[in-house]
Motif scaffolding. Structure first.
Motif, mmCIF file in Angstrom:
data_model
loop_
_atom_site.group_PDB
_atom_site.id
_atom_site.type_symbol
_atom_site.label_atom_id
_atom_site.label_comp_id
_atom_site.label_asym_id
_atom_site.label_seq_id
_atom_site.Cartn_x
_atom_site.Cartn_y
_atom_site.Cartn_z
ATOM 1 N N GLU A 35 -24.003 62.062 -4.026
ATOM 2 C CA GLU A 35 -23.870 63.306 -4.787
ATOM 3 C C GLU A 35 -23.495 63.001 -6.238
ATOM 4 O O GLU A 35 -23.649 63.853 -7.107
ATOM 5 N N ASP A 36 -22.978 61.805 -6.480
ATOM 6 C CA ASP A 36 -22.497 61.446 -7.814
ATOM 7 C C ASP A 36 -23.549 60.592 -8.521
ATOM 8 O O ASP A 36 -23.408 59.379 -8.650
ATOM 9 N N ALA A 37 -24.606 61.263 -8.992
ATOM 10 C CA ALA A 37 -25.694 60.546 -9.661
ATOM 11 C C ALA A 37 -25.180 59.784 -10.874
ATOM 12 O O ALA A 37 -25.649 58.695 -11.184
ATOM 13 N N ARG A 38 -24.180 60.375 -11.541
ATOM 14 C CA ARG A 38 -23.681 59.762 -12.769
ATOM 15 C C ARG A 38 -23.067 58.384 -12.488
ATOM 16 O O ARG A 38 -23.267 57.433 -13.250
ATOM 17 N N PHE A 39 -22.332 58.269 -11.379
ATOM 18 C CA PHE A 39 -21.729 56.983 -11.002
ATOM 19 C C PHE A 39 -22.802 55.913 -10.825
ATOM 20 O O PHE A 39 -22.733 54.835 -11.414
ATOM 21 N N TRP A 40 -23.823 56.230 -10.037
ATOM 22 C CA TRP A 40 -24.855 55.229 -9.748
ATOM 23 C C TRP A 40 -25.709 54.942 -10.973
ATOM 24 O O TRP A 40 -26.101 53.813 -11.215
ATOM 25 N N ARG A 41 -25.981 55.988 -11.784
ATOM 26 C CA ARG A 41 -26.767 55.759 -12.992
ATOM 27 C C ARG A 41 -26.030 54.806 -13.933
ATOM 28 O O ARG A 41 -26.617 53.921 -14.544
ATOM 29 N N SER A 42 -24.706 54.967 -14.023
ATOM 30 C CA SER A 42 -23.931 54.096 -14.909
ATOM 31 C C SER A 42 -24.021 52.642 -14.419
ATOM 32 O O SER A 42 -24.028 51.712 -15.222
ATOM 33 N N LEU A 43 -24.122 52.450 -13.110
ATOM 34 C CA LEU A 43 -24.231 51.079 -12.589
ATOM 35 C C LEU A 43 -25.605 50.485 -12.885
ATOM 36 O O LEU A 43 -25.726 49.321 -13.249
ATOM 37 N N VAL A 44 -26.647 51.305 -12.710
ATOM 38 C CA VAL A 44 -28.010 50.820 -12.951
ATOM 39 C C VAL A 44 -28.148 50.362 -14.405
ATOM 40 O O VAL A 44 -28.786 49.358 -14.699
ATOM 41 N N GLU A 45 -27.495 51.097 -15.308
ATOM 42 C CA GLU A 45 -27.635 50.795 -16.733
ATOM 43 C C GLU A 45 -26.547 49.867 -17.239
ATOM 44 O O GLU A 45 -26.494 49.543 -18.423
ATOM 45 N N SER A 46 -25.664 49.417 -16.340
ATOM 46 C CA SER A 46 -24.469 48.696 -16.776
ATOM 47 C C SER A 46 -24.746 47.256 -17.197
ATOM 48 O O SER A 46 -25.502 46.545 -16.554
ATOM 49 N N PRO A 47 -24.085 46.814 -18.283
ATOM 50 C CA PRO A 47 -24.161 45.402 -18.661
ATOM 51 C C PRO A 47 -23.075 44.569 -17.975
ATOM 52 O O PRO A 47 -22.954 43.372 -18.237
ATOM 53 N N LEU A 48 -22.275 45.174 -17.102
ATOM 54 C CA LEU A 48 -21.177 44.466 -16.440
ATOM 55 C C LEU A 48 -21.691 43.277 -15.627
ATOM 56 O O LEU A 48 -22.848 43.238 -15.219
ATOM 57 N N SER A 49 -20.793 42.334 -15.367
ATOM 58 C CA SER A 49 -21.145 41.183 -14.533
ATOM 59 C C SER A 49 -21.377 41.641 -13.097
ATOM 60 O O SER A 49 -20.932 42.716 -12.685
ATOM 61 N N HIS A 50 -22.069 40.807 -12.352
ATOM 62 C CA HIS A 50 -22.294 41.027 -10.927
ATOM 63 C C HIS A 50 -20.998 41.349 -10.186
ATOM 64 O O HIS A 50 -20.917 42.305 -9.435
ATOM 65 N N GLU A 51 -19.987 40.498 -10.422
ATOM 66 C CA GLU A 51 -18.708 40.635 -9.714
ATOM 67 C C GLU A 51 -18.057 41.978 -10.032
ATOM 68 O O GLU A 51 -17.527 42.647 -9.143
ATOM 69 N N ASP A 52 -18.113 42.372 -11.314
ATOM 70 C CA ASP A 52 -17.496 43.638 -11.703
ATOM 71 C C ASP A 52 -18.228 44.826 -11.086
ATOM 72 O O ASP A 52 -17.611 45.801 -10.658
ATOM 73 N N LEU A 53 -19.549 44.713 -11.039
ATOM 74 C CA LEU A 53 -20.326 45.799 -10.426
ATOM 75 C C LEU A 53 -19.991 45.914 -8.952
ATOM 76 O O LEU A 53 -19.820 47.015 -8.424
ATOM 77 N N VAL A 54 -19.904 44.765 -8.273
ATOM 78 C CA VAL A 54 -19.577 44.786 -6.844
ATOM 79 C C VAL A 54 -18.200 45.415 -6.635
ATOM 80 O O VAL A 54 -18.019 46.226 -5.727
ATOM 81 N N LEU A 72 -25.743 41.865 -3.960
ATOM 82 C CA LEU A 72 -26.151 42.824 -4.990
ATOM 83 C C LEU A 72 -27.337 42.241 -5.750
ATOM 84 O O LEU A 72 -27.276 41.100 -6.220
ATOM 85 N N LEU A 73 -28.413 42.999 -5.836
ATOM 86 C CA LEU A 73 -29.588 42.564 -6.591
ATOM 87 C C LEU A 73 -29.805 43.522 -7.753
ATOM 88 O O LEU A 73 -29.678 44.739 -7.592
ATOM 89 N N ARG A 74 -30.140 42.959 -8.904
ATOM 90 C CA ARG A 74 -30.413 43.805 -10.074
ATOM 91 C C ARG A 74 -31.804 43.466 -10.590
ATOM 92 O O ARG A 74 -32.143 42.299 -10.746
ATOM 93 N N PHE A 75 -32.562 44.517 -10.835
ATOM 94 C CA PHE A 75 -33.918 44.324 -11.347
ATOM 95 C C PHE A 75 -34.035 44.986 -12.710
ATOM 96 O O PHE A 75 -34.125 46.209 -12.801
#
Lengths: 156, 94
Positions: free
Chosen positions: A125-144, A7-10
């Motif tokens: 189809e669930d833009a909201r799910f992915w948008r929440s991940l892009v903006e998420s402060p969660l740890s790498h592990e939690d996002l994965v 997982l990469l975050r920019f």
């Protein structure tokens, strides 16, 4: 298939160019043993001839990949981008889409991975799910775990 | 009953065509249509269009293939999928 190293975050101040992004993702897949050095050139060539940006609504996706034969084992690398990177459209290459979620696929046998593939495309189809991940402060592990819970419930 | 053949086309004939193929087979089965799907690259599709009844392509195809062509990007994005499935089933019923 998806581990924290894939997982990469920019954040907003580190927007990569499209080639740099694809190279960074392919290198992670190579480091994970999913592909070898043949993968990146094949993927770049494919993206140039058959781009993978998807015309979705709410948030943009791209699914760069290469020939199935080039994967040593099936894996995916996910990049979440605070600021979009332009990809050409898969169904209309002369047009571009702004992409914030990139799912790079290394699939040894797409037929065996059809279920995962289906859940990946259905998740778009669930833009909201992915948008929440892009903006998420969660740890790498939690996002994965959140992504795996969505795409591969049986593995999560 | 004649078996209909659908060419499912994407850039490498593997990833997105697999997603579309499963959906087409499911829709055809529900509609009682006997269908065979063949996953191909754009180049292969040009060579084999004369063997088939319909092309569903996730990638842009240039020119006339002599058989109906449906843009299948909805199978990858989910947007407008129901309409595309209906168009495919209608075409296969002809």
């Amino acid at each position: 298939m998806l581990t924290p190293d894939l997982l990469l975050r920019f954040p907003g101040d580190t927007v990569p160019t499209q080639p740099d992004l694809l190279e960074a993702m392919a290198k992670r897949l190579q480091a994970a043993g999913a592909v070898d050095e043949r993968f990146l050139p094949a993927l770049l060539e494919r993206e140039a001839n058959y781009p993978t940006g998807l015309p979705t609504e709410g948030i943009g996706f791209a699914i760069p990949h290469a020939d199935a034969g080039l994967a040593l084992r099936s894996a995916m690398c996910v990049a979440l981008l605070s600021e979009p990177v332009a990809f050409h459209r898969m169904d209309c290459p002369e047009e571009q889409v702004s992409v914030q979620v990139v799912v790079m696929l290394a699939l040894a046998n797409p037929d065996q991975q059809a279920q995962v593939l289906g859940s990946i495309t259905r998740s778009f189809e669930d833009a909201r799910f992915w948008r929440s991940l892009v903006e998420s402060p969660l740890s790498h592990e939690d996002l994965v775990s959140r992504i795996k819970g969505r795409l591969m419930p049986e593995e999560a | 009953v004649t078996r209909k053949r659908v060419l499912v086309v994407c850039g490498t004939a593997g990833i997105t065509s697999t997603v579309a193929e499963k959906e087409i087979m499911k829709a055809a089965a529900s509609a009682g249509i006997d269908v065979q799907t063949i996953k191909l690259t754009p180049h292969e599709a040009r060579l084999r269009a004369n063997e088939a009844d319909l092309i569903v392509s996730m990638t842009a195809l240039q020119g006339d293939f002599g058989i109906p062509l449906i843009n299948g990007i909805s199978f990858v994005t989910g947007l407008g999928k129901a309409e595309i499935i209906k168009r495919i089933v209608d075409e296969l019923k002809k």
